[in-house]
Design a protein around this motif. Structure first.
Motif, PDB file in Angstrom:
ATOM      1  N   GLU A 181       0.838  -1.202   0.000  1.00  0.00           N
ATOM      2  CA  GLU A 181       0.000   0.000   0.000  1.00  0.00           C
ATOM      3  C   GLU A 181       0.873   1.253   0.000  1.00  0.00           C
ATOM      4  O   GLU A 181       0.645   2.204  -0.740  1.00  0.00           O
ATOM      5  N   GLY A 270     -12.494  -0.611 -11.239  1.00  0.00           N
ATOM      6  CA  GLY A 270     -13.247  -1.158 -10.121  1.00  0.00           C
ATOM      7  C   GLY A 270     -14.743  -1.176 -10.364  1.00  0.00           C
ATOM      8  O   GLY A 270     -15.229  -0.780 -11.426  1.00  0.00           O
ATOM      9  N   ASP A 311      -5.662   2.080  -8.369  1.00  0.00           N
ATOM     10  CA  ASP A 311      -6.670   1.508  -7.478  1.00  0.00           C
ATOM     11  C   ASP A 311      -7.833   2.498  -7.339  1.00  0.00           C
ATOM     12  O   ASP A 311      -7.622   3.711  -7.228  1.00  0.00           O
ATOM     13  N   GLU A 312      -9.043   1.966  -7.344  1.00  0.00           N
ATOM     14  CA  GLU A 312     -10.223   2.826  -7.307  1.00  0.00           C
ATOM     15  C   GLU A 312     -10.242   3.756  -6.099  1.00  0.00           C
ATOM     16  O   GLU A 312     -10.769   4.866  -6.162  1.00  0.00           O
ATOM     17  N   ARG A 313      -9.638   3.340  -4.992  1.00  0.00           N
ATOM     18  CA  ARG A 313      -9.590   4.190  -3.800  1.00  0.00           C
ATOM     19  C   ARG A 313      -8.726   5.418  -4.021  1.00  0.00           C
ATOM     20  O   ARG A 313      -8.964   6.473  -3.431  1.00  0.00           O
ATOM     21  N   TYR A 314      -7.685   5.296  -4.855  1.00  0.00           N
ATOM     22  CA  TYR A 314      -6.767   6.406  -5.087  1.00  0.00           C
ATOM     23  C   TYR A 314      -7.237   7.330  -6.203  1.00  0.00           C
ATOM     24  O   TYR A 314      -6.776   8.474  -6.288  1.00  0.00           O
TER      25      TYR A 314
END
Length: 351
Positions: A181, A270, A311-314
Protein backbone atom coordinates in the motif's frame (compact mmCIF):
# COMPACT_ATOMS: atom_id res chain seq x y z
CA UNK A 1 -0.66 43.28 -10.92
CA UNK A 2 -1.42 39.58 -10.42
CA UNK A 3 -2.85 37.83 -13.47
CA UNK A 4 -6.42 36.60 -13.15
CA UNK A 5 -6.55 33.01 -11.99
CA UNK A 6 -2.86 32.87 -11.08
CA UNK A 7 -3.61 32.05 -7.44
CA UNK A 8 -5.85 29.11 -8.35
CA UNK A 9 -3.33 27.94 -10.96
CA UNK A 10 -0.53 28.00 -8.39
CA UNK A 11 -2.67 26.15 -5.83
CA UNK A 12 -3.50 23.44 -8.36
CA UNK A 13 0.15 23.08 -9.40
CA UNK A 14 1.26 22.51 -5.79
CA UNK A 15 -0.77 19.32 -5.32
CA UNK A 16 1.91 16.77 -6.28
CA UNK A 17 4.20 18.40 -3.71
CA UNK A 18 1.36 18.30 -1.19
CA UNK A 19 0.89 14.58 -1.72
CA UNK A 20 4.60 13.98 -1.14
CA UNK A 21 4.54 16.10 2.01
CA UNK A 22 1.65 14.14 3.54
CA UNK A 23 3.20 10.80 2.69
CA UNK A 24 6.57 11.56 4.25
CA UNK A 25 7.99 12.41 7.67
CA UNK A 26 6.01 14.03 10.45
CA UNK A 27 2.61 14.42 8.68
CA UNK A 28 2.46 10.69 7.90
CA UNK A 29 3.65 9.79 11.40
CA UNK A 30 1.03 12.06 13.00
CA UNK A 31 -1.80 10.52 10.97
CA UNK A 32 -0.58 7.02 11.84
CA UNK A 33 -0.65 7.89 15.54
CA UNK A 34 -4.24 9.16 15.28
CA UNK A 35 -5.27 6.08 13.30
CA UNK A 36 -3.78 3.81 15.97
CA UNK A 37 -5.72 5.60 18.71
CA UNK A 38 -8.97 5.29 16.76
CA UNK A 39 -8.32 1.58 16.11
CA UNK A 40 -7.72 1.07 19.81
CA UNK A 41 -11.15 2.54 20.62
CA UNK A 42 -12.87 0.21 18.09
CA UNK A 43 -15.77 2.53 17.14
CA UNK A 44 -18.98 0.72 16.21
CA UNK A 45 -20.00 3.34 13.68
CA UNK A 46 -18.76 6.63 12.23
CA UNK A 47 -20.29 10.01 11.46
CA UNK A 48 -18.67 12.57 9.18
CA UNK A 49 -19.55 16.24 8.95
CA UNK A 50 -18.38 18.99 6.60
CA UNK A 51 -19.56 21.85 4.43
CA UNK A 52 -18.95 22.62 0.77
CA UNK A 53 -15.75 21.14 -0.60
CA UNK A 54 -14.95 19.49 2.74
CA UNK A 55 -18.35 17.79 2.68
CA UNK A 56 -17.27 16.08 -0.54
CA UNK A 57 -14.08 14.91 1.14
CA UNK A 58 -16.24 13.62 4.00
CA UNK A 59 -18.40 11.72 1.51
CA UNK A 60 -15.28 10.08 0.09
CA UNK A 61 -14.27 9.09 3.62
CA UNK A 62 -17.73 7.67 4.21
CA UNK A 63 -17.32 5.32 1.23
CA UNK A 64 -13.85 4.34 2.41
CA UNK A 65 -14.99 3.67 5.96
CA UNK A 66 -17.97 1.50 5.08
CA UNK A 67 -16.08 -0.46 2.43
CA UNK A 68 -12.70 -0.83 4.12
CA UNK A 69 -13.64 -0.90 7.82
CA UNK A 70 -17.06 -2.53 7.49
CA UNK A 71 -18.82 -0.23 9.96
CA UNK A 72 -21.95 1.84 9.33
CA UNK A 73 -21.37 5.47 8.37
CA UNK A 74 -23.58 8.54 8.39
CA UNK A 75 -23.18 12.13 7.25
CA UNK A 76 -24.30 14.51 9.98
CA UNK A 77 -26.82 17.30 9.44
CA UNK A 78 -25.36 20.18 11.49
CA UNK A 79 -28.62 22.11 11.46
CA UNK A 80 -30.31 19.33 13.44
CA UNK A 81 -28.03 20.29 16.32
CA UNK A 82 -27.50 24.02 15.78
CA UNK A 83 -31.00 25.05 14.67
CA UNK A 84 -33.25 22.41 16.23
CA UNK A 85 -31.32 21.65 19.39
CA UNK A 86 -31.04 17.91 18.77
CA UNK A 87 -28.68 16.01 21.04
CA UNK A 88 -28.15 12.61 19.37
CA UNK A 89 -26.63 9.81 21.41
CA UNK A 90 -23.27 9.26 19.72
CA UNK A 91 -21.64 7.17 22.43
CA UNK A 92 -19.25 4.66 20.88
CA UNK A 93 -19.12 6.50 17.56
CA UNK A 94 -16.22 8.08 15.73
CA UNK A 95 -17.33 11.60 14.75
CA UNK A 96 -15.08 13.36 12.23
CA UNK A 97 -15.30 17.04 11.34
CA UNK A 98 -13.66 17.92 8.02
CA UNK A 99 -12.97 21.60 7.39
CA UNK A 100 -10.25 23.45 5.52
CA UNK A 101 -10.34 26.40 7.92
CA UNK A 102 -11.71 24.71 11.03
CA UNK A 103 -13.63 27.92 11.61
CA UNK A 104 -17.27 27.05 10.92
CA UNK A 105 -19.30 27.31 14.15
CA UNK A 106 -21.84 24.64 13.18
CA UNK A 107 -19.18 21.97 12.61
CA UNK A 108 -17.55 22.87 15.91
CA UNK A 109 -20.90 22.54 17.68
CA UNK A 110 -21.46 19.08 16.19
CA UNK A 111 -18.09 17.88 17.53
CA UNK A 112 -18.74 19.52 20.91
CA UNK A 113 -22.12 17.80 21.31
CA UNK A 114 -20.71 14.50 20.04
CA UNK A 115 -17.83 14.59 22.52
CA UNK A 116 -20.19 15.38 25.39
CA UNK A 117 -22.29 12.33 24.47
CA UNK A 118 -19.30 9.98 24.58
CA UNK A 119 -18.11 9.94 20.97
CA UNK A 120 -14.49 9.87 19.92
CA UNK A 121 -14.10 13.13 18.00
CA UNK A 122 -11.57 13.96 15.31
CA UNK A 123 -10.94 17.17 13.37
CA UNK A 124 -9.32 17.07 9.93
CA UNK A 125 -8.26 20.60 9.01
CA UNK A 126 -5.63 22.76 7.37
CA UNK A 127 -5.46 24.85 10.55
CA UNK A 128 -4.36 22.88 13.63
CA UNK A 129 -4.90 25.99 15.81
CA UNK A 130 -8.55 26.31 14.73
CA UNK A 131 -11.55 26.11 17.04
CA UNK A 132 -12.61 22.83 15.43
CA UNK A 133 -9.22 21.24 16.09
CA UNK A 134 -9.21 22.50 19.68
CA UNK A 135 -12.72 21.16 20.29
CA UNK A 136 -12.00 17.62 19.07
CA UNK A 137 -10.20 14.99 21.13
CA UNK A 138 -7.93 14.18 18.17
CA UNK A 139 -6.89 16.23 15.16
CA UNK A 140 -5.10 15.81 11.84
CA UNK A 141 -3.30 18.63 10.03
CA UNK A 142 -3.59 18.12 6.26
CA UNK A 143 -0.52 20.36 5.84
CA UNK A 144 -1.62 21.92 2.55
CA UNK A 145 -0.18 25.34 3.32
CA UNK A 146 -1.74 28.70 2.50
CA UNK A 147 -4.32 28.53 -0.28
CA UNK A 148 -4.27 31.65 -2.45
CA UNK A 149 -7.59 31.36 -4.25
CA UNK A 150 -11.01 31.37 -2.61
CA UNK A 151 -11.99 28.18 -4.45
CA UNK A 152 -10.44 25.23 -2.59
CA UNK A 153 -8.24 22.91 -4.63
CA UNK A 154 -5.11 21.72 -2.84
CA UNK A 155 -6.84 21.62 0.53
CA UNK A 156 -9.49 19.30 -0.93
CA UNK A 157 -7.00 16.75 -2.21
CA UNK A 158 -4.97 17.03 1.00
CA UNK A 159 -8.13 16.16 2.93
CA UNK A 160 -8.74 13.18 0.63
CA UNK A 161 -5.24 11.81 1.11
CA UNK A 162 -5.24 12.40 4.88
CA UNK A 163 -8.56 10.58 5.19
CA UNK A 164 -7.29 7.71 3.03
CA UNK A 165 -4.20 7.34 5.23
CA UNK A 166 -6.41 7.50 8.33
CA UNK A 167 -8.85 4.81 7.22
CA UNK A 168 -6.18 2.46 5.92
CA UNK A 169 -4.19 2.99 9.11
CA UNK A 170 -7.23 2.11 11.22
CA UNK A 171 -7.80 -0.97 9.08
CA UNK A 172 -4.25 -2.14 9.69
CA UNK A 173 -4.78 -1.79 13.44
CA UNK A 174 -1.64 0.06 14.45
CA UNK A 175 -1.89 3.08 12.16
CA UNK A 176 0.77 1.90 9.73
CA UNK A 177 0.25 0.84 6.12
CA UNK A 178 1.23 -2.47 4.51
CA UNK A 179 4.37 -2.25 2.39
CA UNK A 180 2.50 -2.73 -0.90
CA UNK A 181 0.00 0.00 0.00
CA UNK A 182 2.80 2.37 0.94
CA UNK A 183 4.62 1.66 -2.34
CA UNK A 184 1.48 2.30 -4.37
CA UNK A 185 0.75 5.58 -2.61
CA UNK A 186 4.31 6.80 -3.08
CA UNK A 187 3.64 6.87 -6.85
CA UNK A 188 0.86 9.45 -6.44
CA UNK A 189 3.03 12.60 -6.54
CA UNK A 190 4.60 11.56 -9.84
CA UNK A 191 1.26 10.51 -11.34
CA UNK A 192 -0.36 13.77 -10.24
CA UNK A 193 2.42 15.77 -11.89
CA UNK A 194 1.90 13.83 -15.13
CA UNK A 195 -1.84 14.57 -15.08
CA UNK A 196 -1.24 18.28 -14.51
CA UNK A 197 1.26 18.41 -17.38
CA UNK A 198 -1.58 17.66 -19.84
CA UNK A 199 -3.30 20.89 -20.94
CA UNK A 200 -6.17 19.27 -22.83
CA UNK A 201 -8.67 21.06 -20.61
CA UNK A 202 -7.99 24.39 -22.37
CA UNK A 203 -9.64 23.13 -25.55
CA UNK A 204 -12.56 21.70 -23.59
CA UNK A 205 -13.06 25.04 -21.84
CA UNK A 206 -13.54 26.73 -25.21
CA UNK A 207 -16.05 24.04 -26.13
CA UNK A 208 -18.08 24.71 -22.97
CA UNK A 209 -17.62 28.47 -22.95
CA UNK A 210 -21.22 29.25 -23.85
CA UNK A 211 -22.88 26.30 -22.11
CA UNK A 212 -25.94 27.27 -20.07
CA UNK A 213 -25.83 24.24 -17.77
CA UNK A 214 -23.82 21.08 -17.22
CA UNK A 215 -24.13 17.68 -15.53
CA UNK A 216 -21.47 15.74 -13.63
CA UNK A 217 -21.77 12.11 -12.64
CA UNK A 218 -19.87 9.21 -11.09
CA UNK A 219 -20.47 6.24 -8.80
CA UNK A 220 -18.86 4.99 -5.62
CA UNK A 221 -15.52 6.63 -4.93
CA UNK A 222 -16.04 8.80 -8.03
CA UNK A 223 -19.29 10.35 -6.86
CA UNK A 224 -17.58 12.87 -4.51
CA UNK A 225 -15.42 13.90 -7.49
CA UNK A 226 -18.55 14.58 -9.53
CA UNK A 227 -19.98 16.70 -6.72
CA UNK A 228 -16.76 18.62 -6.17
CA UNK A 229 -16.47 19.30 -9.92
CA UNK A 230 -19.98 20.73 -10.03
CA UNK A 231 -19.21 22.99 -7.09
CA UNK A 232 -15.97 24.25 -8.66
CA UNK A 233 -17.72 25.07 -11.93
CA UNK A 234 -20.52 26.92 -10.15
CA UNK A 235 -18.32 28.97 -7.84
CA UNK A 236 -15.71 29.97 -10.43
CA UNK A 237 -17.67 30.18 -13.71
CA UNK A 238 -21.19 30.68 -12.31
CA UNK A 239 -22.24 27.82 -14.58
CA UNK A 240 -25.24 25.90 -13.21
CA UNK A 241 -23.96 22.35 -12.72
CA UNK A 242 -25.93 19.38 -11.39
CA UNK A 243 -24.14 16.42 -9.82
CA UNK A 244 -25.72 12.96 -9.78
CA UNK A 245 -24.56 9.51 -8.88
CA UNK A 246 -24.64 7.36 -11.99
CA UNK A 247 -27.47 5.31 -10.50
CA UNK A 248 -29.57 8.36 -9.62
CA UNK A 249 -29.01 9.84 -13.06
CA UNK A 250 -30.78 6.87 -14.62
CA UNK A 251 -33.73 7.29 -12.24
CA UNK A 252 -35.30 10.27 -13.97
CA UNK A 253 -32.72 13.01 -14.64
CA UNK A 254 -31.54 11.13 -17.73
CA UNK A 255 -34.59 12.62 -19.46
CA UNK A 256 -32.96 16.07 -19.56
CA UNK A 257 -29.86 14.77 -21.40
CA UNK A 258 -29.50 16.10 -24.94
CA UNK A 259 -26.76 17.44 -27.23
CA UNK A 260 -26.94 20.88 -25.59
CA UNK A 261 -26.22 19.64 -22.04
CA UNK A 262 -22.57 18.66 -21.59
CA UNK A 263 -21.93 15.74 -19.23
CA UNK A 264 -18.68 15.09 -17.36
CA UNK A 265 -18.63 11.42 -16.33
CA UNK A 266 -15.95 10.13 -13.95
CA UNK A 267 -15.26 6.53 -14.99
CA UNK A 268 -12.47 4.76 -13.15
CA UNK A 269 -11.48 1.17 -12.52
CA UNK A 270 -13.25 -1.16 -10.12
CA UNK A 271 -16.97 -1.74 -9.54
CA UNK A 272 -17.87 1.95 -9.57
CA UNK A 273 -16.19 2.56 -12.89
CA UNK A 274 -17.59 -0.59 -14.50
CA UNK A 275 -21.09 0.41 -13.51
CA UNK A 276 -20.62 3.78 -15.23
CA UNK A 277 -20.13 2.21 -18.67
CA UNK A 278 -23.87 1.58 -18.89
CA UNK A 279 -24.59 5.14 -17.77
CA UNK A 280 -22.34 6.55 -20.49
CA UNK A 281 -23.96 4.27 -23.07
CA UNK A 282 -27.44 5.44 -22.06
CA UNK A 283 -26.32 9.07 -22.29
CA UNK A 284 -24.87 8.32 -25.72
CA UNK A 285 -28.24 6.99 -26.86
CA UNK A 286 -29.66 10.43 -26.12
CA UNK A 287 -26.81 12.02 -28.10
CA UNK A 288 -25.55 13.81 -25.01
CA UNK A 289 -22.15 15.51 -25.22
CA UNK A 290 -20.30 13.20 -22.81
CA UNK A 291 -16.66 13.63 -21.82
CA UNK A 292 -15.29 10.98 -19.51
CA UNK A 293 -12.50 11.23 -16.94
CA UNK A 294 -10.56 7.98 -16.76
CA UNK A 295 -7.88 5.73 -18.14
CA UNK A 296 -9.84 4.16 -21.02
CA UNK A 297 -12.16 5.21 -23.82
CA UNK A 298 -15.82 4.38 -23.11
CA UNK A 299 -18.41 3.73 -25.85
CA UNK A 300 -20.91 6.58 -26.01
CA UNK A 301 -18.46 9.31 -25.00
CA UNK A 302 -17.31 12.04 -27.36
CA UNK A 303 -14.07 12.77 -25.52
CA UNK A 304 -11.89 11.88 -22.57
CA UNK A 305 -9.71 13.61 -20.00
CA UNK A 306 -6.99 11.01 -19.51
CA UNK A 307 -5.76 9.96 -16.07
CA UNK A 308 -3.62 6.94 -15.16
CA UNK A 309 -5.27 3.69 -14.09
CA UNK A 310 -4.88 3.25 -10.32
CA UNK A 311 -6.67 1.51 -7.48
CA UNK A 312 -10.22 2.83 -7.31
CA UNK A 313 -9.59 4.19 -3.80
CA UNK A 314 -6.77 6.41 -5.09
CA UNK A 315 -8.51 7.58 -8.26
CA UNK A 316 -10.24 10.62 -6.68
CA UNK A 317 -6.78 12.08 -5.96
CA UNK A 318 -6.02 12.08 -9.70
CA UNK A 319 -9.45 12.41 -11.33
CA UNK A 320 -10.17 15.79 -9.77
CA UNK A 321 -6.96 17.38 -11.09
CA UNK A 322 -7.96 17.88 -14.76
CA UNK A 323 -11.42 18.91 -13.58
CA UNK A 324 -9.92 21.64 -11.39
CA UNK A 325 -7.91 22.76 -14.41
CA UNK A 326 -11.11 22.77 -16.47
CA UNK A 327 -12.88 24.96 -13.88
CA UNK A 328 -9.96 27.40 -13.98
CA UNK A 329 -9.77 27.50 -17.78
CA UNK A 330 -13.53 27.81 -18.20
CA UNK A 331 -13.75 30.69 -15.74
CA UNK A 332 -11.04 32.56 -17.62
CA UNK A 333 -12.68 31.80 -20.98
CA UNK A 334 -15.94 33.26 -19.65
CA UNK A 335 -14.15 36.40 -18.48
CA UNK A 336 -14.33 35.64 -14.75
CA UNK A 337 -11.71 35.77 -12.00
CA UNK A 338 -11.60 32.32 -10.35
CA UNK A 339 -9.33 33.61 -7.58
CA UNK A 340 -12.07 35.82 -6.17
CA UNK A 341 -15.56 34.55 -7.05
CA UNK A 342 -18.25 37.12 -6.41
CA UNK A 343 -19.99 36.92 -3.06
CA UNK A 344 -17.63 34.29 -1.62
CA UNK A 345 -15.08 34.34 1.19
CA UNK A 346 -12.40 31.83 2.11
CA UNK A 347 -14.02 31.11 5.46
CA UNK A 348 -17.80 30.72 5.55
CA UNK A 349 -19.42 30.78 8.98
CA UNK A 350 -22.75 28.98 9.26
CA UNK A 351 -24.92 28.06 12.22
Amino acid sequence: MTQRGQGMADDIAEQPEGYARLLEGEPAKAIAEVAARVAERRPRHAVFVGRGTSDHAALYAAYLTEIRLGIPVGLASPSAITLYGARPDLAGALVVGVSQSGGSPDLTEVLKVARESGALTLAVTNNPASTLAQTAELSIDVAAGHERAVAATKTYTAELLALLLLVEGIRNGDGTLPADERAALEKLPRLAAEVLADHGTDELAQRYRFASRLVTTGRGYAYPTARETALKLMETSYLPALAFSGADLLHGPLAMADPDVPVLAVVGAGPGGRSMTDVVARLGERRADVVTVGAADIPGASGRLAVPAVDERYAPLLDILPLQRLALALALARGEDPDAPRGLKKITSTL
